[in-house]
Design an enzyme around this catalytic site. Structure first.
Site, mmCIF file in Angstrom:
data_model
loop_
_atom_site.group_PDB
_atom_site.id
_atom_site.type_symbol
_atom_site.label_atom_id
_atom_site.label_comp_id
_atom_site.label_asym_id
_atom_site.label_seq_id
_atom_site.Cartn_x
_atom_site.Cartn_y
_atom_site.Cartn_z
ATOM 1 N N LYS A 66 19.329 -1.808 7.165
ATOM 2 C CA LYS A 66 19.493 -2.050 5.737
ATOM 3 C C LYS A 66 20.815 -2.759 5.428
ATOM 4 O O LYS A 66 20.918 -3.482 4.434
ATOM 5 C CB LYS A 66 19.382 -0.735 4.966
ATOM 6 C CG LYS A 66 17.962 -0.165 4.969
ATOM 7 C CD LYS A 66 16.950 -1.154 4.374
ATOM 8 C CE LYS A 66 15.562 -0.557 4.254
ATOM 9 N NZ LYS A 66 14.594 -1.474 3.617
ATOM 10 N N TYR A 101 18.394 2.715 11.289
ATOM 11 C CA TYR A 101 17.892 2.530 9.917
ATOM 12 C C TYR A 101 19.011 2.025 9.014
ATOM 13 O O TYR A 101 18.836 1.038 8.286
ATOM 14 C CB TYR A 101 17.310 3.821 9.350
ATOM 15 C CG TYR A 101 16.877 3.640 7.917
ATOM 16 C CD1 TYR A 101 15.770 2.849 7.603
ATOM 17 C CD2 TYR A 101 17.585 4.210 6.876
ATOM 18 C CE1 TYR A 101 15.386 2.626 6.288
ATOM 19 C CE2 TYR A 101 17.209 4.014 5.555
ATOM 20 C CZ TYR A 101 16.105 3.214 5.269
ATOM 21 O OH TYR A 101 15.734 2.993 3.958
ATOM 22 N N ARG A 108 -0.967 -3.387 5.505
ATOM 23 C CA ARG A 108 -1.707 -3.192 6.760
ATOM 24 C C ARG A 108 -3.021 -2.454 6.576
ATOM 25 O O ARG A 108 -3.842 -2.438 7.495
ATOM 26 C CB ARG A 108 -0.835 -2.428 7.755
ATOM 27 C CG ARG A 108 0.397 -3.189 8.237
ATOM 28 C CD ARG A 108 1.154 -2.382 9.256
ATOM 29 N NE ARG A 108 1.627 -1.119 8.689
ATOM 30 C CZ ARG A 108 1.978 -0.062 9.414
ATOM 31 N NH1 ARG A 108 1.891 -0.107 10.735
ATOM 32 N NH2 ARG A 108 2.410 1.035 8.837
ATOM 33 N N ASP A 124 0.412 -7.432 9.127
ATOM 34 C CA ASP A 124 1.599 -6.695 9.535
ATOM 35 C C ASP A 124 2.767 -7.674 9.503
ATOM 36 O O ASP A 124 2.720 -8.720 10.177
ATOM 37 C CB ASP A 124 1.397 -6.139 10.953
ATOM 38 C CG ASP A 124 2.497 -5.193 11.395
ATOM 39 O OD1 ASP A 124 3.655 -5.384 10.975
ATOM 40 O OD2 ASP A 124 2.208 -4.272 12.190
ATOM 41 N N VAL A 125 3.809 -7.367 8.749
ATOM 42 C CA VAL A 125 4.921 -8.309 8.605
ATOM 43 C C VAL A 125 5.625 -8.572 9.927
ATOM 44 O O VAL A 125 6.362 -9.564 10.052
ATOM 45 C CB VAL A 125 5.949 -7.836 7.555
ATOM 46 C CG1 VAL A 125 5.324 -7.770 6.171
ATOM 47 C CG2 VAL A 125 6.585 -6.504 7.947
ATOM 48 N N PRO A 162 18.058 1.375 -3.409
ATOM 49 C CA PRO A 162 17.861 2.742 -3.915
ATOM 50 C C PRO A 162 18.465 3.786 -2.990
ATOM 51 O O PRO A 162 18.551 3.604 -1.778
ATOM 52 C CB PRO A 162 16.328 2.893 -3.945
ATOM 53 C CG PRO A 162 15.770 1.525 -3.671
ATOM 54 C CD PRO A 162 16.811 0.803 -2.888
ATOM 55 N N VAL A 186 14.614 8.615 -3.108
ATOM 56 C CA VAL A 186 13.406 8.426 -3.906
ATOM 57 C C VAL A 186 12.292 9.221 -3.238
ATOM 58 O O VAL A 186 12.095 9.128 -2.021
ATOM 59 C CB VAL A 186 12.980 6.944 -3.979
ATOM 60 C CG1 VAL A 186 11.841 6.780 -4.985
ATOM 61 C CG2 VAL A 186 14.157 6.048 -4.350
ATOM 62 N N THR A 197 0.809 -1.219 0.000
ATOM 63 C CA THR A 197 0.000 0.000 0.000
ATOM 64 C C THR A 197 0.844 1.271 0.000
ATOM 65 O O THR A 197 0.291 2.370 -0.018
ATOM 66 C CB THR A 197 -0.944 0.017 1.213
ATOM 67 O OG1 THR A 197 -0.174 -0.115 2.418
ATOM 68 C CG2 THR A 197 -1.941 -1.120 1.133
#
Length: 262
Positions: free
Chosen positions: A165, A161, A46, A68-69, A191, A194, A23
């Site tokens: 990653k 964060y 979600r 929700d993962v 990426p 973005v 989403t």
């Protein structure tokens, strides 16, 4: 376990693609790109209303999952009971993820740290582990993880964060080592800048702060990233892209920081 053989240069159309974080800006762009070639889609997210709106927009077969993962039990249940016609997922795009805050580590919110780790790392491994056995049994499959240049190039305030990653990058490479000979491919798409709602989420709805991130420059778009993912996923199955790092032309690497006393 069976290993499939293919004509060396035949382009590949994934029959069924499962996209997490469907989403968001990336998720919608991925869904539209694969729908355009007629891949069946499993869209996980979600927000039920956004899933429905995206499903209604797409001209292909779509199954939606409101989940929700971070919820391991819910992922195992949902991915383990996919309906007929959607149960042989060929391409998994682990897209669900987020950044929260830019405070230095000593001031950062531990709840934000935990949310990033739970979503970006634990959620990704829950989804991957749920679908890997089926891919291996069928002798084909592709795990596409959405990493970030932040996993290679840290920056002030990136702390967890960036670390989350970096985990995605190493997990992707380790999967490649484990899956050699199974016919299952693994790609980490990384990426740089973005323009999506990424910064709006990071700054918890502060549109002014989010807007400054993209001001007076030309970032990538979700469609740009979707094209990179699509390229890697539709290459002939003997061709694996391990890592694909992409940036807007306006972005590059900064100098190393040096603290000076004067």
């Amino acid at each position: 376990m069976k290993t499939m053989t293919y004509a060396n240069n035949a382009p590949h159309k994934p029959a069924t693609v499962l996209i997490t974080g469907a989403t968001g800006g990336f998720g919608g762009a991925f869904a539209r790109r694969f729908a355009a070639i007629g891949s069946k889609l499993v869209l996980a997210g979600r927000k039920a209303d956004r899933l429905k709106a995206l499903r209604d927009e797409l001209n292909t077969e779509v199954h939606t999952i409101e989940v929700d993962v971070r919820d391991r039990t819910a992922i195992e249940q949902a991915f383990g009971t996919l309906p007929a016609g959607f149960d042989e997922v060929e391409t998994l795009i682990n897209n669900a993820g987020l950044a929260l805050g830019t405070d230095p580590a000593q001031k950062a919110d531990l709840d934000d740290w935990e949310t990033m780790i739970d979503t970006n790392d634990k959620g990704l491994v829950f989804c991957t582990r749920a679908l890997l056995p089926g891919m291996i049994e069928r002798g084909r499959g592709h795990v596409v993880n959405i990493g970030s240049t932040a996993g290679s190039y840290p920056y002030p305030g990136g702390n967890v964060y960036c670390a989350s990653k970096a985990f995605v990058k190493q997990f992707s490479l380790s999967l490649r080592a484990d899956l050699q000979g199974t016919g299952v491919r693994v790609t980490n798409v990384e990426p740089g800048m973005v323009e999506t709602d990424f910064s709006l989420v990071r700054f918890k709805g502060d549109a002014e702060k989010a807007g400054k991130v993209y001001a007076d420059t030309t970032p990538l778009t979700p469609d740009d990233v979707a094209e990179a993912v699509f390229w890697a996923a539709t290459l002939p199955p003997h061709f694996n892209v391990n890592r694909l790092e992409i940036m807007p032309t306006t972005q590059a690497f900064g100098p190393l920081a040096i603290h000076r006393t004067k």
